[in-house]
Design a protein around this motif. Structure first.
Motif, short mmCIF file in Angstrom:
data_model
loop_
_atom_site.label_atom_id
_atom_site.label_comp_id
_atom_site.label_asym_id
_atom_site.label_seq_id
_atom_site.Cartn_x
_atom_site.Cartn_y
_atom_site.Cartn_z
N ASP A 1 0.83 -1.21 0.00
CA ASP A 1 0.00 0.00 0.00
C ASP A 1 0.87 1.26 0.00
O ASP A 1 0.53 2.26 -0.65
CB ASP A 1 -0.93 0.00 1.21
N GLU A 2 1.97 1.23 0.73
CA GLU A 2 2.89 2.37 0.74
C GLU A 2 3.46 2.61 -0.65
O GLU A 2 3.59 3.77 -1.09
CB GLU A 2 4.02 2.13 1.74
N ALA A 3 3.80 1.53 -1.33
CA ALA A 3 4.32 1.66 -2.70
C ALA A 3 3.25 2.22 -3.63
O ALA A 3 3.52 3.09 -4.47
CB ALA A 3 4.80 0.31 -3.21
N GLU A 4 2.02 1.74 -3.46
CA GLU A 4 0.93 2.17 -4.32
C GLU A 4 0.62 3.66 -4.16
O GLU A 4 0.24 4.32 -5.12
CB GLU A 4 -0.34 1.36 -4.01
N THR A 5 0.77 4.16 -2.95
CA THR A 5 0.41 5.56 -2.68
C THR A 5 1.60 6.51 -2.81
O THR A 5 1.46 7.70 -2.55
CB THR A 5 -0.19 5.69 -1.27
#
Length: 222
Positions: free
Chosen positions: A52-56
């Motif tokens: 999720d951190e990568a996605e955002t």
């Protein structure tokens, strides 16, 4: 003295047995081993958080140098998620955690435009549980990759051919076919969640065919 020593030793033996029993239950219930004490559910959650951190992570920037740094930061976060997902698969080779891990790894490979690797992990899910939820998602994902790769290949060739024809001898027909083909290439990339390539092709559509009826929609997609 001997009675005390015997009783003390018996208590120690019981304590040791309790420790061993707890360790066995840990391995059986939550997948813990002496070298890995994090429950699989928690490890999977950590992997999802990294994903999720990568996605955002915001990548786009007017400064090319900053944009490259943002891209590297995003890839590092994907790498972290990938490592954790692979650890889950190693410890839970046939369970529900492994299926989710394979699914998320496939998503990472899609972000990296490695469709073959993504398909491999989709196939791994189907092999684990052919009729489960993730298997259905994997089958749909595999079909989507295959379909859109074929669209990109065919429509890109069509765009290149008809654009050349239009530049050589402009007609409404060659204009429309070239523009429509480029628009379909952008849509296929968007369906594959390759937003970088989708935006690039939408921008090309607007730049090269600004008078085409779909140019406003392409601009909106950007």
């Amino acid at each position: 003295m001997n009675r005390f020593t015997y009783a003390f030793g018996l208590r120690i033996d019981r304590a040791a047995l309790l420790v061993l029993a707890f360790a066995f239950l840990s391995v059986t219930i939550i997948g813990c081993t002496p070298g890995s004490i994090i429950p699989l559910g928690a490890k999977l959650q950590n992997a999802d958080n990294a994903f999720d951190e990568a996605e955002t992570t915001e990548v786009r920037d007017d400064d090319p140098e900053k944009m490259e740094k943002n891209r590297q930061r995003q890839q590092e976060r994907y790498d972290k998620a990938m490592t954790l997902y692979l650890e889950v698969i190693e410890r839970d080779t046939k369970g529900k955690y492994a299926q989710r891990a394979h699914y998320q790894i496939a998503r990472i490979y899609k972000r990296r435009y490695d469709w073959d690797k993504a398909t491999e992990h989709y196939q791994a899910i189907v092999a684990l549980d052919p009729t489960g939820y993730y298997a259905n998602e994997a089958k749909a994902g595999t079909a989507n990759i295959r379909k859109n790769r074929e669209v990109i290949k065919a429509k890109r060739a069509e765009y290149q051919n008809y654009k050349a024809l239009y530049e050589d001898s402009p007609t409404d027909e060659t204009f429309n076919i070239a523009a429509e083909a480029l628009y379909e290439v952008a849509r296929a990339y968007e369906s594959l969640e390759n937003h970088t390539e989708a935006i690039r092709n939408y921008e090309r559509m607007v730049e090269e065919f600004p008078e085409h009826p779909k140019a406003p929609q392409a601009q909106f997609q950007i």
